[in-house]
Design a protein around this motif. Structure first.
Motif, PDB file in Angstrom:
ATOM      1  N   LEU A 192       0.869  -1.171   0.000  1.00  0.00           N
ATOM      2  CA  LEU A 192       0.000   0.000   0.000  1.00  0.00           C
ATOM      3  C   LEU A 192       0.907   1.222   0.000  1.00  0.00           C
ATOM      4  CD1 LEU A 192      -2.875   1.248   0.309  1.00  0.00           C
ATOM      5  CD2 LEU A 192      -2.397   1.321   2.767  1.00  0.00           C
ATOM      6  N   VAL A 193       0.677   2.122  -0.935  1.00  0.00           N
ATOM      7  CA  VAL A 193       1.506   3.327  -1.051  1.00  0.00           C
ATOM      8  C   VAL A 193       0.623   4.548  -0.813  1.00  0.00           C
ATOM      9  CG1 VAL A 193       3.121   4.627  -2.478  1.00  0.00           C
ATOM     10  CG2 VAL A 193       2.963   2.142  -2.740  1.00  0.00           C
ATOM     11  N   VAL A 194       0.936   5.277   0.248  1.00  0.00           N
ATOM     12  CA  VAL A 194       0.244   6.519   0.576  1.00  0.00           C
ATOM     13  C   VAL A 194       1.124   7.645   0.047  1.00  0.00           C
ATOM     14  CG1 VAL A 194      -0.529   7.985   2.467  1.00  0.00           C
ATOM     15  CG2 VAL A 194      -0.834   5.515   2.607  1.00  0.00           C
ATOM     16  N   VAL A 195       0.540   8.513  -0.776  1.00  0.00           N
ATOM     17  CA  VAL A 195       1.340   9.526  -1.464  1.00  0.00           C
ATOM     18  C   VAL A 195       0.892  10.930  -1.082  1.00  0.00           C
ATOM     19  CG1 VAL A 195       2.156  10.367  -3.702  1.00  0.00           C
ATOM     20  CG2 VAL A 195       1.587   7.937  -3.423  1.00  0.00           C
ATOM     21  N   GLU A 196       1.833  11.718  -0.610  1.00  0.00           N
ATOM     22  CA  GLU A 196       1.627  13.142  -0.383  1.00  0.00           C
ATOM     23  C   GLU A 196       2.130  13.871  -1.623  1.00  0.00           C
ATOM     24  OE1 GLU A 196       0.871  16.829   1.692  1.00  0.00           O
ATOM     25  OE2 GLU A 196       0.044  14.802   1.772  1.00  0.00           O
ATOM     26  N   VAL A 197       1.269  14.696  -2.201  1.00  0.00           N
ATOM     27  CA  VAL A 197       1.627  15.446  -3.393  1.00  0.00           C
ATOM     28  C   VAL A 197       1.759  16.916  -3.009  1.00  0.00           C
ATOM     29  CG1 VAL A 197       0.956  16.100  -5.740  1.00  0.00           C
ATOM     30  CG2 VAL A 197       0.359  13.827  -4.868  1.00  0.00           C
ATOM     31  N   LYS A 198       2.909  17.493  -3.302  1.00  0.00           N
ATOM     32  CA  LYS A 198       3.149  18.907  -3.029  1.00  0.00           C
ATOM     33  C   LYS A 198       3.529  19.589  -4.333  1.00  0.00           C
ATOM     34  CE  LYS A 198       2.440  19.567   1.286  1.00  0.00           C
ATOM     35  NZ  LYS A 198       1.352  20.393   1.744  1.00  0.00           N
ATOM     36  N   THR A 199       2.813  20.642  -4.658  1.00  0.00           N
ATOM     37  CA  THR A 199       3.054  21.384  -5.887  1.00  0.00           C
ATOM     38  C   THR A 199       3.371  22.828  -5.542  1.00  0.00           C
ATOM     39  OG1 THR A 199       1.423  19.964  -6.997  1.00  0.00           O
ATOM     40  CG2 THR A 199       2.108  21.950  -8.161  1.00  0.00           C
ATOM     41  N   ARG A 200       4.404  23.355  -6.168  1.00  0.00           N
ATOM     42  CA  ARG A 200       4.810  24.739  -5.947  1.00  0.00           C
ATOM     43  C   ARG A 200       5.049  25.422  -7.297  1.00  0.00           C
ATOM     44  NH1 ARG A 200       3.147  23.867  -1.654  1.00  0.00           N
ATOM     45  NH2 ARG A 200       4.164  23.950   0.364  1.00  0.00           N
ATOM     46  N   SER A 201       4.787  26.719  -7.331  1.00  0.00           N
ATOM     47  CA  SER A 201       5.031  27.495  -8.548  1.00  0.00           C
ATOM     48  C   SER A 201       6.366  28.228  -8.478  1.00  0.00           C
ATOM     49  CB  SER A 201       3.899  28.495  -8.781  1.00  0.00           C
ATOM     50  OG  SER A 201       3.814  29.388  -7.693  1.00  0.00           O
TER      51      SER A 201
END
Length: 119
Positions: A50-59
């Motif tokens: 099981l893979v729990v993914v935190e996605v962080k996006t920056r400009s």
């Protein structure tokens, strides 16, 4: 052309992360799962893991990189949230892994960094 809102950038980044995970052979099984304790951006499976993914996006990097914005406390919370998600499931996994996908947008394109097992 109007500038992209933070929410729009985040949604576009999350979709880019999901597309990337699928090209890596992972199966996305849930997105934006919420409970009273918090939210998991992406839940995927990679074989028996099981893979729990935190996605962080920056400009930009005026507030640090996207990866730097994920604290050890956030990673610990994601592990707890994974347990909450699992408690409502009928299936089991051999292991749980917390990954971070950090995206930085430059001139409309994303630079993506995937950190497996971020804890």
């Amino acid at each position: 052309m109007a500038t992209e809102s933070r929410l729009e950038l985040g949604k576009r980044g999350e979709q880019a992360a999901v597309t990337y995970l699928e090209t890596q052979g992972m199966k996305v099984i849930d997105r934006n799962w919420r409970c009273r304790y918090g939210e998991i951006d992406v839940i995927a499976e990679e074989g028996p893991i099981l893979v729990v993914v935190e996605v962080k996006t920056r400009s930009g990097r005026s507030h640090g990189t996207a990866l730097e914005s994920v604290s050890p406390a956030k990673l610990a919370k994601l592990r707890m949230l994974a347990g909450q998600w699992l408690s409502a499931q009928s299936r089991t996994f051999d292991a749980i892994r917390v990954d971070v996908i950090a995206l930085e947008c430059f001139a409309g394109d994303f630079a993506l960094r995937h950190v497996r097992g971020a804890i």
